[in-house]
Design a protein around this motif. Structure first.
Motif, short mmCIF file in Angstrom:
data_model
loop_
_atom_site.label_atom_id
_atom_site.label_comp_id
_atom_site.label_asym_id
_atom_site.label_seq_id
_atom_site.Cartn_x
_atom_site.Cartn_y
_atom_site.Cartn_z
N GLY A 120 11.18 -46.19 7.71
CA GLY A 120 9.93 -46.44 8.21
C GLY A 120 8.89 -46.39 7.16
O GLY A 120 9.26 -46.03 6.01
N THR A 150 11.09 -46.43 17.71
CA THR A 150 11.21 -47.60 17.12
C THR A 150 10.20 -47.91 16.12
O THR A 150 10.36 -48.23 15.07
N CYS A 151 8.91 -47.70 16.83
CA CYS A 151 7.78 -47.88 15.88
C CYS A 151 7.87 -46.96 14.80
O CYS A 151 7.25 -47.25 13.83
N SER A 195 9.39 -48.15 11.65
CA SER A 195 9.39 -49.39 11.41
C SER A 195 7.96 -49.35 10.46
O SER A 195 7.54 -48.14 10.12
N ARG A 196 7.48 -50.37 10.05
CA ARG A 196 6.20 -50.50 9.24
C ARG A 196 5.19 -50.49 9.91
O ARG A 196 4.80 -51.28 10.86
#
Ligand SMILES: [Zn+2]
Length: 332
Positions: free
Chosen positions: A182, A252-253, A256-257
């Motif tokens: 991330g 998931t978030c 991530s970016r």
């Protein structure tokens, strides 16, 4: 086959089978069985760097740093590649865990990083100026992403105040893995976007002696809240308005970016607390976003017990009409 006198070995089919099976077992957390297979694979192909790299990786998962260092050194001895080998990075992590500073320095340099010559008297590779990053505490459990300062390529000093649920403290130093999971982006005042990696914690490297407190504030304005954060920082400790600095993100978030606070170069909020599911198309609530100021704030404070009440009283004394505190409780 032989190329210019140098023997390049292709691992045998049985090496591949044993290795593949071992990684399946590692995925299931069956480290003992995986270790037996990887040891067998290393017996089959002892001249193959990968044999030792895989064993070093397994020992890293098991936090067995002596063994990780030993296997890692065998792996790098067989490397035919100059810089940028993950083998060296893992040797650097093991050496850092063991406080084997000469080896840690050698590993980062061999990987291709610049390590300032001086360092501290112990030889600790400080002064690498790697800046800020985020680290995911307890990645296997109730994960929480906090901000910190990179001491070297394998360690971060935690500068957020972790939530009580994490059981962790401001000022801890955390050993972390090399591959980020991330990114957090921050839009700075000049309009440029800066990206910061999110690393996964491997283990606690050094505990912090400073306890965490939770307190309810009445702060008439944001400026009142900011004043407490500043007072704490000036005293060498920290206060953090959890009501605005913490947001919930699904896994998931989190991996991530994700945009973080607009930031002013110092405030690297929010930190992220894990949440089981993604809440539909509208996405996650951003802490404190777009709403009117609410005077009641739940605030974390990292400060010694001899100091915390005086800090809060001093904050109120500076502006008694707009500030109040209650329900101070030591939580971690
Ligand atoms: Zn999500």
């Amino acid at each position: 086959m032989r190329i210019f006198g140098k023997v390049r070995h292709r691992p045998s089919a049985s090496w591949r089978q044993a290795t593949d099976r071992a990684f399946t077992l590692i995925g299931d957390g069956r480290y003992e069985d995986a270790g037996a297979l990887l040891t067998r694979a290393a017996d089959m192909e002892p001249w193959l760097s990968e044999s030792w790299f895989n064993l070093a990786l397994l020992h890293k998962f098991r936090h067995d740093w002596e063994q990780a260092r030993a296997a890692g050194l065998r792996a790098v001895a067989l490397l035919d590649r100059e810089a940028g080998a993950p083998d060296w990075w893992n040797v650097g992590i093991a050496a850092t865990a063991l406080q084997d500073w000469p080896l840690a320095r050698r590993a980062w340099q061999a990987y291709g990083l610049k390590v300032p010559g001086e360092g501290s008297p112990s030889g600790e590779p400080l002064g690498m100026a790697l800046g800020s990053a985020a680290v995911r505490l307890s990645p296997e459990g109730e994960a929480e992403v906090v901000w910190g300062r990179r001491l070297d390529p394998a360690r971060i000093e935690v500068l957020s105040i972790p939530l009580p649920s994490s059981g962790r403290r401001w000022g801890e130093v955390v050993l972390h893995d090399g591959v980020p999971h991330g990114e957090r982006t921050i839009l700075s005042a000049d309009g440029a976007t800066r990206a910061y990696p999110v690393f996964d914690e491997i283990e606690l490297w050094a505990p912090s002696p400073v306890p965490t407190w939770v307190v309810l504030l009445e702060a008439a304005s944001e400026a009142d809240r900011d004043a407490l954060e500043r007072l704490a920082a000036d005293a060498g400790f920290a206060a953090e308005d959890w009501s605005s600095s913490v947001r919930l993100l699904c896994r998931t978030c989190s991996e991530s970016r994700m945009p973080s606070d607009e930031g002013d170069g110092e405030h690297l909020d929010p930190h992220d607390h894990s949440e089981p599911g993604h809440p539909g198309p509208l996405g996650h609530r951003t802490a404190g976003s777009g709403s009117l100021w609410v005077p009641e704030r739940e605030c974390g404070i990292a400060a010694p017990s001899a100091l915390v009440r005086g800090l809060l009283d001093g904050w109120v004394a500076d502006s008694p009409d707009t500030r109040e505190w209650r329900d101070l409780e030591e939580v971690c």
